[in-house]
Design an enzyme around this catalytic site. Structure first.
Site, PDB file in Angstrom:
ATOM      1  N   ASP A 115       0.565  -4.044   8.795  1.00  0.00           N
ATOM      2  CA  ASP A 115       0.723  -3.290  10.044  1.00  0.00           C
ATOM      3  C   ASP A 115       0.229  -4.103  11.245  1.00  0.00           C
ATOM      4  OD1 ASP A 115       1.679  -1.160   8.624  1.00  0.00           O
ATOM      5  OD2 ASP A 115      -0.248  -0.116   8.547  1.00  0.00           O
TER       6      ASP A 115
HETATM    7  N1  URA Z   1      -1.014  -0.349   3.741  1.00  0.00           N
HETATM    8  C1  URA Z   1      -1.080   0.037   5.024  1.00  0.00           C
HETATM    9  O1  URA Z   1      -1.288   1.206   5.327  1.00  0.00           O
HETATM   10  N2  URA Z   1      -0.895  -0.913   5.961  1.00  0.00           N
HETATM   11  C2  URA Z   1      -0.683  -2.200   5.675  1.00  0.00           C
HETATM   12  O2  URA Z   1      -0.540  -3.002   6.587  1.00  0.00           O
HETATM   13  C3  URA Z   1      -0.625  -2.586   4.331  1.00  0.00           C
HETATM   14  C4  URA Z   1      -0.801  -1.636   3.383  1.00  0.00           C
END
Ligand code: URA
Length: 258
Positions: A115
């Protein structure tokens, strides 16, 4: 072996998405996105999804550049800082992880995603086959995260996470989860999953009532972030690449034996 390899296609032909993946342009899923987005042409005509080509005979261009299939394969591990997109471009003009890779002449792509506000280990490569192997949930490559959440240190919540949270109508299998450090009202949870749905770890934590304050990926299969600092990157050694392949293939074999 790549799923569906050669199915129903004559020996001189190959599915375009597989050719693009094999040539290091993208994972097969991303290759389909490139095709659907009108960025690929075959012999001067816009390519279509599901199209077959004759490698070495048909001229395939992506964004106007010829795809040769002979580019040197490179493998990079990066400590992605928060505030960077793990994609190659952003219509909204936000910084992408590619801007951190000064001096890398090859066109590489992130393997999976982290993310925008998350941080930690991100792999980048032009090896479409490895990307495919690592991102397919069937290959069961485990990713480990350190998540700092706000709320009480309640072992019941860990048991709930381990029992399988339902997300999007489907039970998510967590490989392991346990409490780590503690800072006032903040608790660290070390959690590992092998599926790759968007925001998966955040959804898991939210579903047991925890608000996520920080999310950092520590490991992808046998590979650890180690001593890399935010924004730093380095090339993988041949041994590390081999270990990643071995891990992904082991998961594949295990799944078939189930
Ligand atoms: N899970 C999440 O919520 N975000 C990420 O970036 C990776 C795994």
């Amino acid at each position: 072996m790549i799923e569906g390899k050669g199915k129903g296609i004559g020996p001189a032909e190959e599915r375009l998405s597989r050719f693009l993946a094999r040539s290091g342009i993208a994972s097969r899923r991303h290759a389909d996105e490139l095709i659907a987005g009108g960025r690929v042409t075959v012999n001067g005509q816009p390519a279509v999804l599901g199209q077959k080509i004759r490698p070495g005979k048909d001229v395939v261009l992506v964004d106007g550049k010829k795809v040769g299939g002979a580019e040197k394969q490179v493998y990079i591990m990066l400590y992605k800082p928060p505030g960077y997109l793990s994609s190659c471009s952003d219509p909204r003009g936000r910084k992408t992880v590619l801007s951190l890779l000064g001096g890398v002449p090859e066109r590489v792509y992130p393997v999976g995603r982290l993310d925008y506000d998350a941080e930690g280990l991100l792999l980048l490569t032009n090896d479409g086959e490895l990307t495919y192997l690592l991102t397919h949930p069937r290959h069961r490559v485990v990713k480990e995260y350190s998540v700092w959440v706000e709320g009480p240190r309640d072992e019941g919540k860990i048991r709930e996470i381990l029992s399988g949270i339902i997300i999007g109508g489907k039970k998510v299998q967590v490989d392991y989860a346990r409490f780590g450090g503690e800072k006032g009202r903040l608790q660290e949870i070390v959690i590992a999953v092998h599926e790759g749905q968007k925001h998966l770890v955040k959804h898991i934590c939210h579903s047991v009532g925890y608000e996520v304050k920080r999310l950092k990926r520590l490991k992808i299969g046998p590979l650890s972030l180690g001593s890399l600092k935010k924004g730093e990157w380095r090339y993988l050694s041949p041994g590390q690449v081999e270990a990643l392949y071995r891990e992904a293939r082991k998961g594949w074999e295990g799944e078939r034996g189930r």
